[in-house]
Design a protein around this motif. Structure first.
Motif, mmCIF file in Angstrom:
data_model
loop_
_atom_site.group_PDB
_atom_site.id
_atom_site.type_symbol
_atom_site.label_atom_id
_atom_site.label_comp_id
_atom_site.label_asym_id
_atom_site.label_seq_id
_atom_site.Cartn_x
_atom_site.Cartn_y
_atom_site.Cartn_z
ATOM 1 N N LEU A 35 -39.208 -8.466 68.800
ATOM 2 C CA LEU A 35 -40.222 -7.517 69.242
ATOM 3 C C LEU A 35 -39.657 -6.462 70.194
ATOM 4 O O LEU A 35 -40.256 -5.402 70.358
ATOM 5 N N ILE A 36 -38.490 -6.734 70.816
ATOM 6 C CA ILE A 36 -37.917 -5.722 71.707
ATOM 7 C C ILE A 36 -37.469 -4.491 70.926
ATOM 8 O O ILE A 36 -37.256 -3.429 71.504
ATOM 9 N N LEU A 37 -37.346 -4.623 69.617
ATOM 10 C CA LEU A 37 -36.924 -3.490 68.782
ATOM 11 C C LEU A 37 -38.103 -2.648 68.280
ATOM 12 O O LEU A 37 -37.894 -1.620 67.644
ATOM 13 N N ASP A 38 -39.336 -3.071 68.570
ATOM 14 C CA ASP A 38 -40.512 -2.351 68.060
ATOM 15 C C ASP A 38 -40.550 -0.883 68.460
ATOM 16 O O ASP A 38 -41.032 -0.050 67.714
ATOM 17 N N ARG A 39 -40.064 -0.577 69.633
ATOM 18 C CA ARG A 39 -40.140 0.800 70.128
ATOM 19 C C ARG A 39 -38.891 1.625 69.822
ATOM 20 O O ARG A 39 -38.799 2.775 70.221
ATOM 21 N N VAL A 40 -37.925 1.025 69.126
ATOM 22 C CA VAL A 40 -36.693 1.736 68.790
ATOM 23 C C VAL A 40 -36.924 2.534 67.509
ATOM 24 O O VAL A 40 -37.306 1.985 66.477
#
Length: 185
Positions: A35-40
């Motif tokens: 989920l840390i990649l959702d904003r990438v």
């Protein structure tokens, strides 16, 4: 009529909880969490596209996120986007896929992340208080316009407060759970 106020308040509070959960998911806690990649966002054919639309994201080990693009030609673009996103993780590119190895968090970094989680929780509680204020103002206007009685106003205010208290307890539980996750070594 007052039920509409309660339903509207409940909808707003659920949205606030949804935003809180999303924000907490983006706090890195030592374990690999895709989920840390959702904003990438990756530049792909002239438009900003989320990574999850361009690649398969998996977690083969507890501290590794693996990204395998559907189109191998965008591997470098994905790697660059991750570096620009400043996640605190250096991507490792082997020509076919990208691996993100989550570094161990220092005690100081864990405390900072726990503070960040608590701040997000406090912001959510402030949002709930604002929603409570709006609901009570609406109820008072209804009483002033003789749409509800004074007794109805009193009981409606108590119901609003109970709803707020329940959601504040939920927020506290979520923050405690996230803090425990962050502080776990």
């Amino acid at each position: 009529m007052r039920n509409q106020v309660h339903e509207h308040l409940n909808e707003k509070m659920e949205k606030t909880l949804g935003v809180l959960k999303e924000d907490l998911n983006h706090i890195r806690a030592g374990r690999a969490n895709p989920l840390i990649l959702d904003r990438v966002m990756v530049e792909y054919y002239g438009s900003e596209t989320p990574i999850k639309q361009l690649a398969s994201i998996s977690v083969p080990e507890p501290r590794i996120i693996q990204i395998q693009p559907y189109d191998a030609s965008i591997l470098k673009d994905i790697e660059k986007a991750i570096q620009i996103a400043d996640l605190g993780i250096n991507p490792s590119n082997d020509g076919k896929l990208i691996r993100l190895v989550m570094p161990m968090l220092t005690e100081e970094r864990r405390k900072d992340l726990a503070k960040q989680a608590k701040k997000i929780g406090e912001d959510s509680k402030i949002a709930l208080r604002n929603e409570r204020r709006d609901a009570i103002e609406t109820l008072k206007k209804m009483q002033k316009n003789k749409e509800i009685t004074e007794d109805d106003l009193t009981s409606a205010e108590k119901e609003v407060q109970k709803m707020i208290d329940d959601h504040v307890n939920t927020i506290d539980h979520l923050i405690d759970k996230k803090t425990d996750e962050i502080m776990e070594v």
